[in-house]
Structures are given as structure tokens and as C-alpha cells.
Motif scaffolding. Structure first.
Motif, PDB file in Angstrom:
ATOM      1  N   GLY A 291      18.052   5.234 -13.077  1.00 16.46           N
ATOM      2  CA  GLY A 291      19.265   6.036 -13.156  1.00 16.46           C
ATOM      3  C   GLY A 291      19.226   6.978 -14.343  1.00 16.46           C
ATOM      4  N   GLN A 292      19.669   6.495 -15.506  1.00 13.21           N
ATOM      5  CA  GLN A 292      19.659   7.342 -16.704  1.00 13.21           C
ATOM      6  C   GLN A 292      18.283   7.401 -17.345  1.00 13.21           C
ATOM      7  OE1 GLN A 292      22.396   6.165 -19.818  1.00 13.21           O
ATOM      8  NE2 GLN A 292      22.060   8.032 -21.007  1.00 13.21           N
ATOM      9  N   PHE A 293      17.508   6.329 -17.209  1.00 17.31           N
ATOM     10  CA  PHE A 293      16.199   6.262 -17.855  1.00 17.31           C
ATOM     11  C   PHE A 293      15.108   6.107 -16.802  1.00 17.31           C
ATOM     12  CE2 PHE A 293      19.282   4.152 -20.780  1.00 17.31           C
ATOM     13  CZ  PHE A 293      19.413   5.224 -21.651  1.00 17.31           C
ATOM     14  N   LEU A 294      14.090   6.959 -16.918  1.00 14.48           N
ATOM     15  CA  LEU A 294      12.983   6.945 -15.967  1.00 14.48           C
ATOM     16  C   LEU A 294      11.670   6.927 -16.723  1.00 14.48           C
ATOM     17  CD1 LEU A 294      15.273   9.295 -14.999  1.00 14.48           C
ATOM     18  CD2 LEU A 294      13.956   9.053 -12.890  1.00 14.48           C
ATOM     19  N   THR A 295      10.676   6.274 -16.157  1.00 13.84           N
ATOM     20  CA  THR A 295       9.344   6.232 -16.761  1.00 13.84           C
ATOM     21  C   THR A 295       8.316   6.482 -15.665  1.00 13.84           C
ATOM     22  OG1 THR A 295       9.286   3.817 -16.448  1.00 13.84           O
ATOM     23  CG2 THR A 295       9.955   4.635 -18.621  1.00 13.84           C
ATOM     24  N   SER A 296       7.169   7.044 -16.063  1.00 16.56           N
ATOM     25  CA  SER A 296       6.124   7.295 -15.065  1.00 16.56           C
ATOM     26  C   SER A 296       4.775   6.888 -15.619  1.00 16.56           C
ATOM     27  CB  SER A 296       6.098   8.770 -14.662  1.00 16.56           C
ATOM     28  OG  SER A 296       5.553   9.567 -15.693  1.00 16.56           O
ATOM     29  N   ALA A 297       3.829   6.721 -14.713  1.00 15.84           N
ATOM     30  CA  ALA A 297       2.457   6.424 -15.097  1.00 15.84           C
ATOM     31  C   ALA A 297       1.787   7.715 -15.575  1.00 15.84           C
ATOM     32  CB  ALA A 297       1.726   5.808 -13.914  1.00 15.84           C
ATOM     33  N   GLY A 298       0.463   7.701 -15.659  1.00 17.60           N
ATOM     34  CA  GLY A 298      -0.225   8.811 -16.295  1.00 17.60           C
ATOM     35  C   GLY A 298      -0.495  10.005 -15.396  1.00 17.60           C
ATOM     36  N   ALA A 299      -0.816  11.112 -16.040  1.00 13.59           N
ATOM     37  CA  ALA A 299      -1.322  12.340 -15.415  1.00 13.59           C
ATOM     38  C   ALA A 299      -0.503  12.764 -14.205  1.00 13.59           C
ATOM     39  CB  ALA A 299      -2.799  12.167 -15.073  1.00 13.59           C
ATOM     40  N   ALA A 300      -1.084  12.674 -13.001  1.00 11.66           N
ATOM     41  CA  ALA A 300      -0.429  13.199 -11.806  1.00 11.66           C
ATOM     42  C   ALA A 300       0.899  12.525 -11.515  1.00 11.66           C
ATOM     43  CB  ALA A 300      -1.350  13.068 -10.597  1.00 11.66           C
TER      44      ALA A 300
ATOM     45  N   ALA B 176      23.560   7.998 -25.661  1.00 14.24           N
ATOM     46  CA  ALA B 176      24.950   7.560 -25.785  1.00 14.24           C
ATOM     47  C   ALA B 176      25.919   8.555 -25.160  1.00 14.24           C
ATOM     48  CB  ALA B 176      25.304   7.339 -27.253  1.00 14.24           C
ATOM     49  N   HIS B 177      25.508   9.813 -25.069  1.00 17.33           N
ATOM     50  CA  HIS B 177      26.343  10.844 -24.467  1.00 17.33           C
ATOM     51  C   HIS B 177      26.012  11.050 -22.991  1.00 17.33           C
ATOM     52  CE1 HIS B 177      27.096  11.848 -28.729  1.00 17.33           C
ATOM     53  NE2 HIS B 177      28.258  12.265 -28.269  1.00 17.33           N
ATOM     54  N   GLY B 178      25.167  10.170 -22.446  1.00 17.24           N
ATOM     55  CA  GLY B 178      24.875  10.225 -21.017  1.00 17.24           C
ATOM     56  C   GLY B 178      23.695  11.063 -20.612  1.00 17.24           C
ATOM     57  N   THR B 179      22.931  11.574 -21.579  1.00 16.85           N
ATOM     58  CA  THR B 179      21.773  12.392 -21.248  1.00 16.85           C
ATOM     59  C   THR B 179      20.726  11.561 -20.513  1.00 16.85           C
ATOM     60  OG1 THR B 179      22.136  13.774 -23.183  1.00 16.85           O
ATOM     61  CG2 THR B 179      19.946  13.865 -22.186  1.00 16.85           C
ATOM     62  N   ARG B 180      20.146  12.116 -19.489  1.00 19.83           N
ATOM     63  CA  ARG B 180      19.069  11.458 -18.760  1.00 19.83           C
ATOM     64  C   ARG B 180      17.759  11.645 -19.529  1.00 19.83           C
ATOM     65  NH1 ARG B 180      18.248  13.761 -12.863  1.00 19.83           N
ATOM     66  NH2 ARG B 180      17.491  15.534 -14.076  1.00 19.83           N
ATOM     67  N   ILE B 181      16.992  10.570 -19.660  1.00 13.18           N
ATOM     68  CA  ILE B 181      15.740  10.637 -20.424  1.00 13.18           C
ATOM     69  C   ILE B 181      14.610  10.079 -19.570  1.00 13.18           C
ATOM     70  CG2 ILE B 181      14.547  10.030 -22.556  1.00 13.18           C
ATOM     71  CD1 ILE B 181      17.249   9.549 -23.861  1.00 13.18           C
ATOM     72  N   ALA B 182      13.543  10.846 -19.452  1.00 17.54           N
ATOM     73  CA  ALA B 182      12.388  10.447 -18.644  1.00 17.54           C
ATOM     74  C   ALA B 182      11.122  10.537 -19.484  1.00 17.54           C
ATOM     75  CB  ALA B 182      12.261  11.354 -17.422  1.00 17.54           C
ATOM     76  N   SER B 183      10.240   9.564 -19.339  1.00 17.38           N
ATOM     77  CA  SER B 183       8.980   9.582 -20.081  1.00 17.38           C
ATOM     78  C   SER B 183       7.811   9.751 -19.116  1.00 17.38           C
ATOM     79  CB  SER B 183       8.795   8.299 -20.890  1.00 17.38           C
ATOM     80  OG  SER B 183       8.639   7.175 -20.036  1.00 17.38           O
ATOM     81  N   ILE B 184       6.760  10.384 -19.615  1.00 14.06           N
ATOM     82  CA  ILE B 184       5.525  10.544 -18.862  1.00 14.06           C
ATOM     83  C   ILE B 184       4.420   9.785 -19.575  1.00 14.06           C
ATOM     84  CG2 ILE B 184       3.772  12.188 -18.078  1.00 14.06           C
ATOM     85  CD1 ILE B 184       5.955  14.284 -17.823  1.00 14.06           C
ATOM     86  N   CYS B 185       3.702   8.948 -18.854  1.00 17.27           N
ATOM     87  CA  CYS B 185       2.548   8.217 -19.377  1.00 17.27           C
ATOM     88  C   CYS B 185       2.950   7.386 -20.599  1.00 17.27           C
ATOM     89  CB  CYS B 185       1.431   9.206 -19.680  1.00 17.27           C
ATOM     90  SG  CYS B 185      -0.189   8.454 -19.934  1.00 17.27           S
ATOM     91  N   SER B 186       2.234   7.541 -21.713  1.00 17.60           N
ATOM     92  CA  SER B 186       2.519   6.731 -22.900  1.00 17.60           C
ATOM     93  C   SER B 186       3.786   7.174 -23.615  1.00 17.60           C
ATOM     94  CB  SER B 186       1.332   6.769 -23.871  1.00 17.60           C
ATOM     95  OG  SER B 186       1.052   8.094 -24.284  1.00 17.60           O
ATOM     96  N   GLY B 187       4.470   8.176 -23.088  1.00 12.65           N
ATOM     97  CA  GLY B 187       5.793   8.501 -23.612  1.00 12.65           C
ATOM     98  C   GLY B 187       6.745   7.331 -23.488  1.00 12.65           C
ATOM     99  N   ALA B 188       6.403   6.376 -22.618  1.00 13.99           N
ATOM    100  CA  ALA B 188       7.215   5.163 -22.478  1.00 13.99           C
ATOM    101  C   ALA B 188       7.273   4.380 -23.785  1.00 13.99           C
ATOM    102  CB  ALA B 188       6.661   4.275 -21.367  1.00 13.99           C
ATOM    103  N   PHE B 189       6.235   4.472 -24.620  1.00 15.42           N
ATOM    104  CA  PHE B 189       6.245   3.776 -25.903  1.00 15.42           C
ATOM    105  C   PHE B 189       7.333   4.363 -26.809  1.00 15.42           C
ATOM    106  CE2 PHE B 189       2.215   2.508 -24.262  1.00 15.42           C
ATOM    107  CZ  PHE B 189       1.890   1.305 -24.880  1.00 15.42           C
ATOM    108  N   THR B 190       7.459   5.685 -26.795  1.00 15.47           N
ATOM    109  CA  THR B 190       8.507   6.319 -27.595  1.00 15.47           C
ATOM    110  C   THR B 190       9.878   5.910 -27.088  1.00 15.47           C
ATOM    111  OG1 THR B 190       7.084   8.221 -28.064  1.00 15.47           O
ATOM    112  CG2 THR B 190       9.468   8.536 -28.344  1.00 15.47           C
ATOM    113  N   LEU B 191      10.064   5.952 -25.784  1.00 17.87           N
ATOM    114  CA  LEU B 191      11.358   5.593 -25.200  1.00 17.87           C
ATOM    115  C   LEU B 191      11.669   4.113 -25.436  1.00 17.87           C
ATOM    116  CD1 LEU B 191      13.773   6.606 -23.666  1.00 17.87           C
ATOM    117  CD2 LEU B 191      12.489   6.353 -21.532  1.00 17.87           C
ATOM    118  N   ALA B 192      10.659   3.259 -25.299  1.00 20.86           N
ATOM    119  CA  ALA B 192      10.876   1.826 -25.521  1.00 20.86           C
ATOM    120  C   ALA B 192      11.237   1.537 -26.970  1.00 20.86           C
ATOM    121  CB  ALA B 192       9.632   1.039 -25.122  1.00 20.86           C
ATOM    122  N   ALA B 193      10.684   2.318 -27.907  1.00 22.80           N
ATOM    123  CA  ALA B 193      10.959   2.089 -29.328  1.00 22.80           C
ATOM    124  C   ALA B 193      12.420   2.325 -29.679  1.00 22.80           C
ATOM    125  CB  ALA B 193      10.065   2.988 -30.179  1.00 22.80           C
ATOM    126  N   THR B 194      13.137   3.058 -28.832  1.00 25.31           N
ATOM    127  CA  THR B 194      14.564   3.278 -29.083  1.00 25.31           C
ATOM    128  C   THR B 194      15.404   2.070 -28.690  1.00 25.31           C
ATOM    129  OG1 THR B 194      14.984   4.165 -26.858  1.00 25.31           O
ATOM    130  CG2 THR B 194      14.280   5.733 -28.575  1.00 25.31           C
TER     131      THR B 194
END
Length: 316
Positions: A147-156, A92-110
Motif C-alpha cells: 500500500g504505502q510502502f513497496l519494495t522490489s528486487a534488483g535491476a529489471a 507520517a504525512h502519507g507519502t508513498r515510498i518505494a525502494s528498488i533493489c538494495s534500496g530496501a535496506f535504506t527503507l528498512a533502516a527507518t
């Protein structure tokens, strides 16, 4: 200095946790100053499987971060509500948030990924789509930048994402240095269409092609034919093509076109030259051919690329 927080939760994947810590901690600006202040945050002792770690910072540090990285977890049980709330407040304050691998589940839960395209490890993509139907899951890419939210696949792919963030923040030169420290190409092909820079396929260190590749980079603005390249290499075109395929995975002319696009990217970031002039400077016979090849390699137009990256490159 850019503050980056890495969120450590129980059952964190150690590789996903260490990747952003290592990459961002070692990134330096051209004058040698650190580019990032890295903090590891959590709610207490973290079970990482083979070991337990104790983050130096609590969730309050998320509110002070410019970027938050959410590593994957081996256990996809629900994330504590206080963690989700902290991520929502930061967003809400504009922070950029990026997830790695299954971190997308945590980000999606928000709920922050609702309506957006996202990715995760291909093994978990179907589960992510089933749990969060409002998220448009794409399992075929290395990472997705909204932009503000990024997600990536696993490992490399987490490394690819980190390098992409560095490029967004500080330009291609700083990102290239970070890539070399990680012994990684600056970018890999992966289907992501937002401002990707595809690195030149390298030959193995000590390969007989190394001098030829340097020559190609130095002469990429010339009108070169396959016969010209073969003559420089002192071999037949057939042998040249075979060696290129074996050692770089591509053809000499495709490699040359990629080198021209890389040179064009540098000029777009660092000069005021019109796009048509840059097309000629890097060896394309026509501006139309240049624009078409640039978009196929970089995923965007030369004008859009310049708008996205020139200012951050100049600021370094």
C-alpha cells in the motif's frame, strides 16, 4: 500533477537511479500531458561510482512529494540520520515510498517496514533479514506492494515496480503505453499476489506466430479448441505446440486463457457489466471457471480487481 522524488545517496546504483527517472518522466496521460513531475533529491554531490552527480533538490523536496523512490546502493554502510528522519516525516504525512533493489535496506533502516513483507535482490535477501529481523523478507518475488510502502528486487524488477505504480495511479492504458516505451511487458510473473496483471507472452518481432496471436486476441471470446487454432495456423497440433513453446514459452491454450483474462481486466475497469456477464463475454464456459482462472492469473478476484483499478482507469 503527481510529484515523484528519487532519492540519490552516495554509492547509488546508476541503473536503479535512472530507471524511475526515465520511466516516470516519459509517462503521458491520454491527452498528452505529463503524468509525473520528477525530482532528484540528495544531500549534496553523489558518488555514483563511474561518475558524480549533483541533485537539483535537497531533502526538503521529499516533504513535497506524493511518491518517493529509493534506489539501491552498492555500499550498505549506515544511511545518514537526516535522510532517515526525512523519510519518516514524509511517511507520517502519507507519502508513498518505494525502494528498488538494495534500496530496501535504506527503507528498512527507518523502521517503516517493520512487521511488513518486503523483498530485495536475492543476493542481499539474507543480509536484509539478518539486519532487520522485524521485516518479513521474501526473496522469491519481483516486488511487494503493502500500500504505502513497496519494495522490489534488483535491476529489471525496478521497471516492473515502476509500471505497477503507474497502473495504480493512472490505470492500465497509461501503464501499457509506458511499458511499450520501455520495451517491457506490462507485468511479469513473479509471485506477487496483489493485483498483478500478467502480460501475454510475446512472439519475437517478425515471427510466423504474430498473425496467429493477433487472431487469437481478436477471437478469444469464441469456444476455440487446439484443433481450431491449428487449422487457423495451417499446421498440425503437434507442430503448433512446438512452435508456441519455442517462441512464447507457453502453450496455445494457456496463451488463449491469458488473453481472455486480459480482456476481462479491461472490461472490469471500463464497464458496469456483472462479473458473470464478463465471464461469458471473454469466452469462459462458466463463471466459476472464470473466477478460478482470473485469480490464478491476476492474483485476486474479479470483484477485488474492479474495486482496485476501475476508478483510477476511469479518472484517466
Amino acid at each position: 500533477m503527481h510529484t515523484l522524488a528519487v532519492l540519490a545517496l552516495d554509492k547509488v546504483v546508476p541503473f536503479d537511479l535512472s530507471t524511475p527517472i526515465e520511466v516516470f518522466t516519459r509517462t503521458r496521460l491520454p491527452d498528452g500531458r505529463p503524468a509525473y513531475r520528477v525530482r532528484v533529491c540528495g544531500t549534496g554531490p553523489v558518488d555514483a561510482g563511474a561518475f558524480t552527480l549533483h541533485p537539483h533538490h535537497g531533502l526538503e523536496a521529499l516533504a513535497e512529494a506524493d511518491t518517493i523512490v529509493v534506489p539501491g546502493r552498492t555500499d550498505l554502510t549506515p544511511v545518514p540520520g537526516e535522510v532517515l528522519d526525512a523519510l519518516r516525516r514524509a511517511a507520517a504525512h502519507g507519502t508513498r515510498i518505494a525502494s528498488i533493489c538494495s534500496g530496501a535496506f535504506t527503507l528498512a533502516a527507518t523502521g517503516l517496514l517493520d512487521g511488513l513483507r518486503a523483498t530485495t535482490h536475492w543476493l542481499a535477501a539474507a543480509e536484509l533479514a539478518a539486519r532487520h529481523p522485524a521485516v518479513r523478507v521474501d526473496p522469491d518475488v519481483l516486488y511487494v506492494d503493502n500500500g504505502q510502502f513497496l519494495t522490489s528486487a534488483g535491476a529489471a524488477a525496478g521497471l516492473d515496480l515502476c509500471l505497477h505504480l503507474i497502473r495504480r495511479d493512472h490505470g492500465s492504458a497509461v501503464a501499457a503505453d509506458a511499458a511499450r516505451l520501455s520495451v517491457m511487458p506490462l507485468e511479469r510473473e513473479g509471485g506477487q499476489a496483489q493485483f498483478i496483471v500478467h502480460d501475454l507472452p510475446p512472439a519475437p518481432r517478425g515471427s510466423e506466430l504474430e498473425p496467429l496471436l493477433r487472431w487469437l486476441e481478436d477471437n478469444c471470446a469464441r469456444e476455440l479448441t487446439l484443433d481450431d487454432v491449428a487449422a487457423e495456423a495451417g499446421t498440425s497440433t503437434r507442430t503448433l505446440n512446438r512452435r508456441f513453446r519455442e517462441q512464447t514459452g507457453t502453450t496455445p491454450l494457456q496463451w488463449l486463457l491469458r488473453a481472455r483474462v486480459r480482456r476481462a481486466q479491461h472490461l472490469l475497469e471500463t464497464t458496469d457489466h456483472p462479473v458473470d456477464r464478463i465471464a461469458a463475454q471473454v469466452g469462459f464456459g462458466s463463471p466459476t471457471a472464470f473466477r478460478d482462472r482470473f485469480k490464478r492469473v491476476a492474483g485476486t478476484s474479479p470483484h477485488a480487481y474492479r474495486a482496485a483499478f476501475r476508478e483510477v482507469a476511469k479518472s484517466c
